[in-house]
Design an enzyme around this catalytic site. Structure first.
Site, PDB file in Angstrom:
ATOM      1  N   ARG A  25     -14.522  31.080   8.591  1.00 11.28           N
ATOM      2  CA  ARG A  25     -13.974  32.199   9.395  1.00 11.28           C
ATOM      3  C   ARG A  25     -14.187  33.532   8.503  1.00 11.28           C
ATOM      4  O   ARG A  25     -14.074  33.470   7.389  1.00 11.28           O
ATOM      5  CB  ARG A  25     -12.507  32.247   9.656  1.00 11.28           C
ATOM      6  CG  ARG A  25     -11.981  30.968  10.531  1.00 11.28           C
ATOM      7  CD  ARG A  25     -10.667  30.726  11.094  1.00 11.28           C
ATOM      8  NE  ARG A  25     -10.334  29.382  11.836  1.00 11.28           N
ATOM      9  CZ  ARG A  25      -9.268  28.965  11.919  1.00 11.28           C
ATOM     10  NH1 ARG A  25      -8.137  29.609  11.442  1.00 11.28           N
ATOM     11  NH2 ARG A  25      -9.086  27.962  12.407  1.00 11.28           N
ATOM     12  N   SER A 124      -9.379  30.372  15.971  1.00  9.20           N
ATOM     13  CA  SER A 124      -7.872  29.849  16.476  1.00  9.20           C
ATOM     14  C   SER A 124      -7.101  30.964  16.722  1.00  9.20           C
ATOM     15  O   SER A 124      -7.017  31.779  17.730  1.00  9.20           O
ATOM     16  CB  SER A 124      -7.536  29.114  15.051  1.00  9.20           C
ATOM     17  OG  SER A 124      -6.502  28.613  15.538  1.00  9.20           O
ATOM     18  N   HIS A 125      -5.902  31.297  15.890  1.00  6.18           N
ATOM     19  CA  HIS A 125      -4.867  32.276  16.119  1.00  6.18           C
ATOM     20  C   HIS A 125      -5.088  33.463  15.577  1.00  6.18           C
ATOM     21  O   HIS A 125      -4.370  34.300  15.531  1.00  6.18           O
ATOM     22  CB  HIS A 125      -3.536  31.442  15.591  1.00  6.18           C
ATOM     23  CG  HIS A 125      -3.637  31.324  14.080  1.00  6.18           C
ATOM     24  ND1 HIS A 125      -4.520  30.216  13.726  1.00  6.18           N
ATOM     25  CD2 HIS A 125      -3.218  31.813  13.084  1.00  6.18           C
ATOM     26  CE1 HIS A 125      -4.456  30.219  12.399  1.00  6.18           C
ATOM     27  NE2 HIS A 125      -3.648  31.242  11.928  1.00  6.18           N
ATOM     28  N   ASP A 300      -2.166  29.493  21.510  1.00  3.78           N
ATOM     29  CA  ASP A 300      -3.014  30.600  20.536  1.00  3.78           C
ATOM     30  C   ASP A 300      -4.132  30.680  21.456  1.00  3.78           C
ATOM     31  O   ASP A 300      -4.591  30.388  22.268  1.00  3.78           O
ATOM     32  CB  ASP A 300      -3.206  30.181  19.226  1.00  3.78           C
ATOM     33  CG  ASP A 300      -3.764  28.562  19.062  1.00  3.78           C
ATOM     34  OD1 ASP A 300      -3.774  28.118  20.020  1.00  3.78           O
ATOM     35  OD2 ASP A 300      -4.424  28.550  18.157  1.00  3.78           O
ATOM     36  N   ASP A 302      -7.455  29.270  20.835  1.00  2.00           N
ATOM     37  CA  ASP A 302      -8.110  28.255  21.410  1.00  2.00           C
ATOM     38  C   ASP A 302      -7.409  27.245  21.919  1.00  2.00           C
ATOM     39  O   ASP A 302      -7.995  26.219  22.025  1.00  2.00           O
ATOM     40  CB  ASP A 302      -9.327  27.944  20.121  1.00  2.00           C
ATOM     41  CG  ASP A 302      -8.200  27.121  19.108  1.00  2.00           C
ATOM     42  OD1 ASP A 302      -7.185  27.581  18.718  1.00  2.00           O
ATOM     43  OD2 ASP A 302      -8.841  26.394  18.448  1.00  2.00           O
ATOM     44  N   ASP A 304      -4.968  25.340  21.022  1.00  2.00           N
ATOM     45  CA  ASP A 304      -4.452  24.033  20.156  1.00  2.00           C
ATOM     46  C   ASP A 304      -3.193  24.108  19.688  1.00  2.00           C
ATOM     47  O   ASP A 304      -2.657  23.168  19.288  1.00  2.00           O
ATOM     48  CB  ASP A 304      -5.555  23.532  19.080  1.00  2.00           C
ATOM     49  CG  ASP A 304      -5.650  24.622  17.947  1.00  2.00           C
ATOM     50  OD1 ASP A 304      -5.136  25.779  18.035  1.00  2.00           O
ATOM     51  OD2 ASP A 304      -6.298  24.132  16.890  1.00  2.00           O
ATOM     52  N   ARG A 305      -2.592  25.495  19.472  1.00  2.00           N
ATOM     53  CA  ARG A 305      -1.245  25.456  19.052  1.00  2.00           C
ATOM     54  C   ARG A 305      -0.268  25.602  20.149  1.00  2.00           C
ATOM     55  O   ARG A 305      -0.613  26.254  21.395  1.00  2.00           O
ATOM     56  CB  ARG A 305      -1.035  26.695  18.087  1.00  2.00           C
ATOM     57  CG  ARG A 305      -1.996  26.622  16.762  1.00  2.00           C
ATOM     58  CD  ARG A 305      -1.937  27.651  15.838  1.00  2.00           C
ATOM     59  NE  ARG A 305      -2.720  27.167  14.686  1.00  2.00           N
ATOM     60  CZ  ARG A 305      -2.469  27.488  13.448  1.00  2.00           C
ATOM     61  NH1 ARG A 305      -1.386  28.161  13.124  1.00  2.00           N
ATOM     62  NH2 ARG A 305      -3.296  27.328  12.464  1.00  2.00           N
ATOM     63  N   THR A 368      -2.215  19.602   4.938  1.00  2.00           N
ATOM     64  CA  THR A 368      -2.591  20.244   6.061  1.00  2.00           C
ATOM     65  C   THR A 368      -3.948  20.186   6.458  1.00  2.00           C
ATOM     66  O   THR A 368      -5.143  20.116   5.438  1.00  2.00           O
ATOM     67  CB  THR A 368      -2.264  21.769   5.750  1.00  2.00           C
ATOM     68  OG1 THR A 368      -0.702  22.077   5.515  1.00  2.00           O
ATOM     69  CG2 THR A 368      -2.653  22.525   7.055  1.00  2.00           C
ATOM     70  N   GLU A 387       2.543  19.644  12.888  1.00  2.00           N
ATOM     71  CA  GLU A 387       2.525  20.187  11.774  1.00  2.00           C
ATOM     72  C   GLU A 387       3.427  21.459  12.088  1.00  2.00           C
ATOM     73  O   GLU A 387       3.386  22.079  13.161  1.00  2.00           O
ATOM     74  CB  GLU A 387       1.024  20.716  11.277  1.00  2.00           C
ATOM     75  CG  GLU A 387       0.268  21.290  12.117  1.00  2.00           C
ATOM     76  CD  GLU A 387      -1.038  21.729  12.024  1.00  2.00           C
ATOM     77  OE1 GLU A 387      -1.556  20.839  10.968  1.00  2.00           O
ATOM     78  OE2 GLU A 387      -2.099  22.477  12.253  1.00  2.00           O
ATOM     79  N   SER A 389       2.757  24.584  11.569  1.00  2.00           N
ATOM     80  CA  SER A 389       2.317  25.755  11.953  1.00  2.00           C
ATOM     81  C   SER A 389       1.834  25.706  13.571  1.00  2.00           C
ATOM     82  O   SER A 389       0.957  26.122  14.007  1.00  2.00           O
ATOM     83  CB  SER A 389       1.015  26.004  11.239  1.00  2.00           C
ATOM     84  OG  SER A 389       0.236  24.843  11.046  1.00  2.00           O
ATOM     85  N   LYS A 400      -5.226  19.008  17.501  1.00  2.00           N
ATOM     86  CA  LYS A 400      -3.933  19.305  18.128  1.00  2.00           C
ATOM     87  C   LYS A 400      -4.222  20.058  19.234  1.00  2.00           C
ATOM     88  O   LYS A 400      -5.055  20.423  19.816  1.00  2.00           O
ATOM     89  CB  LYS A 400      -3.107  20.394  17.043  1.00  2.00           C
ATOM     90  CG  LYS A 400      -3.805  21.641  16.634  1.00  2.00           C
ATOM     91  CD  LYS A 400      -3.244  22.464  15.649  1.00  2.00           C
ATOM     92  CE  LYS A 400      -3.967  23.429  14.961  1.00  2.00           C
ATOM     93  NZ  LYS A 400      -4.280  22.944  13.524  1.00  2.00           N
TER      94      LYS A 400
END
Length: 583
Positions: A25, A124-125, A300, A302, A304-305, A368, A387, A389, A400
């Site tokens: 990233r 991601s987020h 988020d 993508d 996954d959260r 993690t 997790e 997060s 996730k």
């Protein structure tokens, strides 16, 4: 048939192309440097075995953030030049990270082909846009993130790369239209298959959950629902699943149009960034007049959260995974035969540990990074994991899965309310959480994030905390001087994990201070930011006395917070008098 040629292009290495826990990233402007993306993609192809490249099928898609469309075309041309046989692309380049995992594991092409891996384009987020973040990661044939052996090899390759291969004369592919484009090159036919982004994932969800019982819940006059995609890729799946499949009103969806810059927002589903949802759910005082919905959730960038909310009530991610595990066998058809085991990341609260002990389940504490869960799942040792997060998931895929977590909660609510959907009082999200605390005890929990801290200062702070651990009597002397009412610290270490499946060892995974009563302080450097360093501080207080589990969280945690900040000399090392985000 269009024919293309392969070019070998000379290049030189870039510093710092080391993939973190979820890929590489950086700021968009860094990825746009000439050859920057090309170097990383070629280094990835070079790290894979020949059979995963030559003649193989790979997926290339992501969360739709700024620069994704250009990146997809570059990767398609490089895949063709490296001998890949087929590239599968979600329509408009959109696939959530969980959907990519599902596509690798479940999708079969018209010619019987199966994918051997995927380039996922996401940060991601993290925010998106011309001046924000971009990211890329590679997932393997099990649908999970590349293991450390592969990511380490990618990094080594980036340090010595001299050339990359690309089919520069291959025309850009229209990724907005479903269909197959066939081209020809030196090694034969090359296909680009653009397919519907949601179908494979929806089919998988319908095989896991009882959609009919959830549909009845959403149709109940007593039940109201709200879902916020924060303008991430989850919006495409929310419309398909919640509205078209489950009959929710379109008005129950917030920010569900995917945007390259996430509408200028920060697509991180927490109480700080999901402001509109938090207001609608009644968690802050506002001018919002309507009665809050019974259930709210956010995703988020993508997808996954996830964040789970009840009416005026926040469910911590650590509690969420514990509650899903405690209720899964009765409420979710996929788990009706029982759970193989459960797992959590080390910084996540021990709420899941207590459920595992109570239900006599195998339990694992891992570093993690979702790849550690994937190893356990591939070995048949783990069914549900999570997790702190805001990541929760199961062995249906190897990532996730934010929408899976929402459907799991809706399934639990549907099961608990099967007899009172049309009359009587609903069992609410808050009821379910408080009942759980009464049974298993409560883990008061908070996380302080210090973002974009000077990397040198962050490393000094962590080194100081490790050195401090050499003498527990000295540590206890310091903590007692700060708060004499706290129990003793009985263990202090740097978390190290030996994988029970492949015996690999992961060191330096976070600094822990463990108290006699089960409370914990954990300090960790995060690998998910694009600039500077992020220090995460996790504070946990365990309360078994059911008469005290309803206490205010901040009040319960205040003594430990004070000790953590003074013990670590946080302000002295970082220059920060307060964290960037408190969860």
């Amino acid at each position: 048939m269009v024919l293309f040629t392969v070019s070998k292009v000379e290049t030189t290495p870039f510093d710092g192309q080391k993939p973190g826990t979820s890929g590489l990233r950086k700021k968009v402007k860094v990825f746009m440097y000439p050859n920057y993306l090309h170097n990383f993609v070629q280094s990835t192809f070079n790290a894979l075995s020949d059979d995963k490249v030559k003649g193989a099928t790979i997926v290339v898609s992501g969360d739709g953030r700024y620069f994704s469309k250009e990146a997809i075309q570059i990767i398609i041309k490089m895949a063709a030049a490296n001998g890949v046989r087929r590239v599968w692309v979600g329509q408009n380049g959109l696939l959530s990270t969980p959907a990519v995992s599902a596509v690798i594991r479940e999708r079969v092409g018209a010619d019987g082909s199966k994918a051997s891996g995927a380039f996922i384009l996401t940060a991601s987020h993290n925010p998106g846009g011309p001046h924000e973040d971009f990211g890329i990661k590679y997932n393997m044939e099990n649908g999970g993130p590349a293991p450390e052996a592969i990511t380490d090899q990618i990094y080594e390759n980036t340090k010595t790369i001299k050339e990359y291969f690309i089919a520069e004369d291959l025309p850009d592919v229209d990724i907005s239209t479903i269909g197959v484009t066939s081209l020809g090159g030196p090694e034969g036919e090359f296909d680009i298959d653009v397919f519907d982004s949601t179908s494979d994932y929806v089919k998988l969800m319908k095989s896991i959950f009882d959609f009919e019982s959830i549909r009845k819940l959403l149709a109940s006059p007593n039940f109201t629902f709200c879902y916020d995609a924060l303008h991430g890729v989850a919006g495409a799946y929310a419309k398909r699943i919640f509205v078209e499949e489950l009959g929710a009103h379109e008005s129950s969806l917030l920010n569900c149009t995917p945007k390259e810059d996430f509408g200028g927002g920060h697509p991180d589903p927490n109480l700080t960034y999901a402001k509109e949802l938090v207001e609608r759910m009644g968690l802050v005082k506002t001018n919002y007049q309507d009665e809050p919905p019974e259930f709210g959730a956010a995703a988020d960038g993508d997808a996954d959260r996830n964040m789970i909310l009840g009416k005026r009530f926040f469910v911590t991610p650590s509690d969420s995974v514990a509650i899903i595990a405690a209720n899964a066998v009765q409420a979710i058809p996929y788990f009706s035969a029982g759970l193989k085991g459960v797992a959590r990341s080390m910084p996540t609260s021990a709420a899941l540990d207590v459920v595992a002990k109570h239900l006599n389940l195998k339990f694992f504490e891992v570093p993690t990074g979702w790849k550690f869960f994937g190893n356990l799942m591939d070995a048949g040792l783990c069914s549900i994991c999570g997790e702190e997060s805001f990541g929760t998931g199961s062995d249906h895929i190897r990532e996730k899965d934010g929408i899976w977590a929402v459907l799991a909660w809706l399934s639990i609510l549907a099961f608990r309310n099967s007899d009172n959907l049309n009359e009587g009082k609903l069992v609410t999200v808050e009821d379910i959480v408080r009942e759980h605390w009464a049974t298993y005890g409560r883990h008061f929990y908070t996380r302080y994030d210090y973002e974009n801290v000077d990397a040198g200062a962050a490393k000094e702070l962590m080194a100081y905390l490790v050195n401090l651990q050499s003498s527990l009597p000295d540590v206890n002397k310091i903590t007692k001087g700060i708060r004499s009412d706290l129990p003793d610290i009985v263990q202090a270490d740097e978390f190290e994990y030996k994988d029970p499946v492949d015996d690999s060892i992961s060191k330096h995974q976070g600094v822990r201070y463990l108290f006699e009563d089960g409370s914990r302080l954990v300090f960790r450097l995060s690998g998910t930011g694009s600039e500077g360093a992020t220090i995460r501080l996790y504070i946990e207080q365990y309360e078994k006395d059911s008469s005290k589990t309803g206490r205010d969280s901040q009040e319960a945690l205040d003594p430990l917070v004070e000790v953590a900040l003074k013990l670590s000399k946080m302000e002295e090392f970082t220059g920060r008098s307060a964290p960037t985000v408190i969860t």
